[in-house]
Design an enzyme around this catalytic site. Structure first.
Site, PDB file in Angstrom:
ATOM      1  N   GLN A 105       0.692  -1.293   0.059  1.00  0.00           N
ATOM      2  CA  GLN A 105      -0.027   0.068  -0.153  1.00  0.00           C
ATOM      3  C   GLN A 105       0.883   1.228  -0.185  1.00  0.00           C
ATOM      4  O   GLN A 105       1.790   1.403   1.050  1.00  0.00           O
ATOM      5  CB  GLN A 105      -0.979   0.050   1.131  1.00  0.00           C
ATOM      6  CG  GLN A 105      -1.661   1.179   1.321  1.00  0.00           C
ATOM      7  CD  GLN A 105      -2.724   1.361   2.574  1.00  0.00           C
ATOM      8  OE1 GLN A 105      -2.062   1.554   3.557  1.00  0.00           O
ATOM      9  NE2 GLN A 105      -3.920   1.273   2.340  1.00  0.00           N
ATOM     10  N   TYR A 175      -6.411  10.977   3.021  1.00  0.00           N
ATOM     11  CA  TYR A 175      -5.027  11.341   2.772  1.00  0.00           C
ATOM     12  C   TYR A 175      -4.816  12.265   1.547  1.00  0.00           C
ATOM     13  O   TYR A 175      -5.979  12.730   1.158  1.00  0.00           O
ATOM     14  CB  TYR A 175      -4.354   9.874   2.624  1.00  0.00           C
ATOM     15  CG  TYR A 175      -4.067   8.940   4.043  1.00  0.00           C
ATOM     16  CD1 TYR A 175      -5.127   8.504   4.527  1.00  0.00           C
ATOM     17  CD2 TYR A 175      -3.005   8.604   4.248  1.00  0.00           C
ATOM     18  CE1 TYR A 175      -5.077   7.915   5.753  1.00  0.00           C
ATOM     19  CE2 TYR A 175      -2.621   7.736   5.497  1.00  0.00           C
ATOM     20  CZ  TYR A 175      -3.813   7.418   6.053  1.00  0.00           C
ATOM     21  OH  TYR A 175      -3.763   6.551   7.130  1.00  0.00           O
ATOM     22  N   ARG A 352     -10.008  -6.411  10.661  1.00  0.00           N
ATOM     23  CA  ARG A 352     -10.100  -6.579  11.973  1.00  0.00           C
ATOM     24  C   ARG A 352     -10.335  -8.152  12.194  1.00  0.00           C
ATOM     25  O   ARG A 352      -9.667  -8.606  13.230  1.00  0.00           O
ATOM     26  CB  ARG A 352     -11.159  -5.887  12.728  1.00  0.00           C
ATOM     27  CG  ARG A 352     -10.804  -4.493  12.958  1.00  0.00           C
ATOM     28  CD  ARG A 352     -12.209  -3.449  13.244  1.00  0.00           C
ATOM     29  NE  ARG A 352     -13.140  -3.394  12.297  1.00  0.00           N
ATOM     30  CZ  ARG A 352     -14.352  -2.848  12.167  1.00  0.00           C
ATOM     31  NH1 ARG A 352     -14.605  -2.327  13.293  1.00  0.00           N
ATOM     32  NH2 ARG A 352     -14.936  -2.716  11.066  1.00  0.00           N
TER      33      ARG A 352
END
Length: 400
Positions: A105, A175, A352
């Protein structure tokens, strides 16, 4: 969208992602690890991801790889420089040995960053005061936009050299690239501001530059926010337009659809419990007291339900002509995965659930009826300030 029984997509089948063949349709989503204190790969980082690779995912995503030192969003992240390549090669070799593919990423934090971490004042499309950190970002110039675009291409080239099968361009969560998409942050009056066409220009240029640089040497993905839960910011109608533009350009192999931001109302991404005490414990004063007093209004409160991004994400299925889609959000069982595939998605991504059970995908293959044990208490959210892990699995944080 459904398909005939003969053509039905299934989770545990080989599948093509651009030039890469994955052993199945599952992807470990990017979750910033904090295991690279010097900006380099560590044995601990490799072991952390080996657990997901050996646990059965088709591809694991190394997060977060900053395209420049100014692009760090949290401590302990990878810095994409040539000095990092040997360690990154060790990382990809280890994932391949476990029969999984590896994605890097790539991102620039922009207004999500902080001077404490980067040593520099954060950058944004325009001057912007963060309602969470109270940091003032400066507006960047056109030349800096071009430099940031080159840095994404440079980072992608290094990732390919290091053996990564894919790169994921972080166009989400406000971002720097995502901030250009948001009229809440982007107040520019030049060709990068105003209309959605102009605000999408930066991400299109990044995707084009990366494609020109690496060609078909690796799959090119982008993580795109559909909505972010902030008034006047990223809306579904406009993110659909941005996705269509990116799709028409033909530079991306897949889009991972996400929600939320790392600037404000952060719980819109995660849903479920709001871990105020955990966040406060990770802060120094006066932020510790501020989080205790104002944490819930700042972070927001949103009820969790399974497949919570599917409602928005299904709007993109019929809009994509060239680009495959990755479903994220509230995926905790094989039934959830199959629901996404039956609706027209090509891959499913989990975060998660795999932090708590790195071997969950492999066990689902043997026991299709099991459900992941993640209860969405979101204690993992504040562990990003150290080593990201499930708070129920402290041994995983220390020993993997």
């Amino acid at each position: 969208m459904t398909e005939s029984t003969v053509d039905r997509r299934t989770v545990f089948e080989q599948v093509q992602l651009g030039p890469v063949t994955l052993r199945n349709r599952t992807i470990k989503a990017a979750t910033s690890e904090g295991r690279s204190p010097e900006g380099r790969v560590t044995d601990e980082l490799i072991a952390f991801h080996e657990a997901f690779a050996r646990g059965g995912v088709g591809m694991t995503t190394l997060a977060y790889c900053a395209t420049t030192r100014a692009g760090f969003s949290a401590p302990g992240q990878i810095l994409m420089t040539r000095d990092a390549v040997p360690g990154l090669r060790e990382f990809t070799d280890a994932m391949h040995a476990a029969d999984a593919k590896a994605s890097a990423q790539l991102g620039h934090a922009g207004p999500v960053g902080s001077k404490k971490i980067t040593g520099q004042r954060p950058m944004a499309p325009s001057r912007f005061l963060s309602p969470t950190s109270f940091q003032l970002s400066r507006g960047i110039s056109v030349e800096e936009i071009r430099e940031a675009t080159r840095q994404f291409a440079d980072a992608a080239e290094l990732a390919v050299e290091a053996g990564f099968d894919a790169v994921e361009l972080h166009f989400g969560h406000l971002y720097l690239p995502s901030a250009f998409l948001s009229p809440w942050i982007n107040k520019r009056t030049d060709g990068y501001g105003g209309s959605i066409e102009n605000r999408t220009r930066f991400v299109r240029e990044i995707a084009e530059a990366v494609k020109q640089r690496i060609g078909d040497s690796a799959a090119i993905l982008a993580k795109l926010s559909m909505t972010d839960g902030i008034k006047g910011s990223i809306r579904l109608e406009e993110s659909l337009q941005s996705a269509r533009m990116l799709d028409a350009d033909g530079h991306l192999d897949a889009l991972e659809l996400t929600q939320g931001s790392s600037v404000f109302h952060q719980m819109y991404l995660f849903r479920g419990d709001v871990p105020i005490e955990g966040f406060a414990g990770a802060m120094s004063e006066p932020f510790k007291t501020g989080v205790k007093l104002l944490g819930k209004p700042i972070l927001g409160e949103y009820e969790y339900h399974d497949l919570y991004m599917l409602g928005d994400a299904r709007q993109f299925v019929r809009s994509m002509k060239n680009t495959k889609l990755i479903l994220l959000g509230g995926i905790n069982s094989l039934d959830h995965m199959q629901t996404g595939l039956d609706e027209g998605f090509d891959f499913v991504a989990m975060g998660r659930a795999l932090l708590r059970e790195p071997d969950l995908v492999g066990r689902m293959r043997v026991e299709p009826g099991i459900t992941g044990r993640c209860d969405h208490n979101n204690g993992c959210m504040f562990t990003v300030y150290g080593k990201t892990h499930c708070v129920y699995e402290p041994d995983f944080a220390q020993n993997r």
